[in-house]
Design a protein around this motif. Sequence first.
Motif, PDB file in Angstrom:
ATOM      1  N   ARG A  27       0.913  -1.157   0.041  1.00 40.87           N
ATOM      2  CA  ARG A  27      -0.169   0.198   0.078  1.00 40.87           C
ATOM      3  C   ARG A  27       0.919   1.434  -0.079  1.00 40.87           C
ATOM      4  N   VAL A  30       1.990   2.043  -3.736  1.00 39.63           N
ATOM      5  CA  VAL A  30       0.961   2.415  -4.214  1.00 39.63           C
ATOM      6  C   VAL A  30       0.691   3.954  -4.221  1.00 39.63           C
ATOM      7  N   ARG A  31       1.033   4.311  -2.730  1.00 42.00           N
ATOM      8  CA  ARG A  31       0.763   5.702  -2.251  1.00 42.00           C
ATOM      9  C   ARG A  31       2.010   6.631  -2.997  1.00 42.00           C
ATOM     10  N   TYR A  51       1.008   5.881 -12.707  1.00 43.14           N
ATOM     11  CA  TYR A  51      -0.401   5.743 -12.641  1.00 43.14           C
ATOM     12  C   TYR A  51      -0.792   4.417 -13.042  1.00 43.14           C
ATOM     13  N   ALA A  54       0.487   1.969 -10.418  1.00 44.18           N
ATOM     14  CA  ALA A  54      -0.154   2.068  -9.012  1.00 44.18           C
ATOM     15  C   ALA A  54      -1.395   1.382  -9.226  1.00 44.18           C
ATOM     16  N   THR A  55      -2.262   1.835 -10.346  1.00 41.45           N
ATOM     17  CA  THR A  55      -3.598   1.447 -10.556  1.00 41.45           C
ATOM     18  C   THR A  55      -3.760  -0.120 -10.646  1.00 41.45           C
ATOM     19  N   LEU A  57      -1.470  -2.334  -9.399  1.00 36.47           N
ATOM     20  CA  LEU A  57      -1.058  -2.832  -8.014  1.00 36.47           C
ATOM     21  C   LEU A  57      -2.273  -2.623  -6.972  1.00 36.47           C
ATOM     22  N   ALA A  58      -2.861  -1.583  -7.085  1.00 39.08           N
ATOM     23  CA  ALA A  58      -4.006  -1.296  -6.164  1.00 39.08           C
ATOM     24  C   ALA A  58      -5.144  -2.263  -6.238  1.00 39.08           C
TER      25      ALA A  58
END
Length: 68
Positions: A27, A30-31, A51, A54-55, A57-58
């Motif tokens: 997390r 991602v942040r 982006y 991150a998307t 992985l989230a």
Amino acid sequence: MDDLASSVTGTYSDAPREALITLIEARDVVRLLLHFAETHNHGSDEKRDAYALATDLAGRLPSKWPDQ
């Protein structure tokens, strides 16, 4: 067939293995990726890549903590 294209075979231990990273660390990644994407030049490849990663992985992380 060269070495890179050959299939991987072998024996593996039945011993439990630890995760590569913890949920908290994932997390955090991602942040940080989202922060990087938000602060990078508009429309840059780096911003889009950060982006997108991150998307992705989230989307793989659980939406709730295990104890909830």
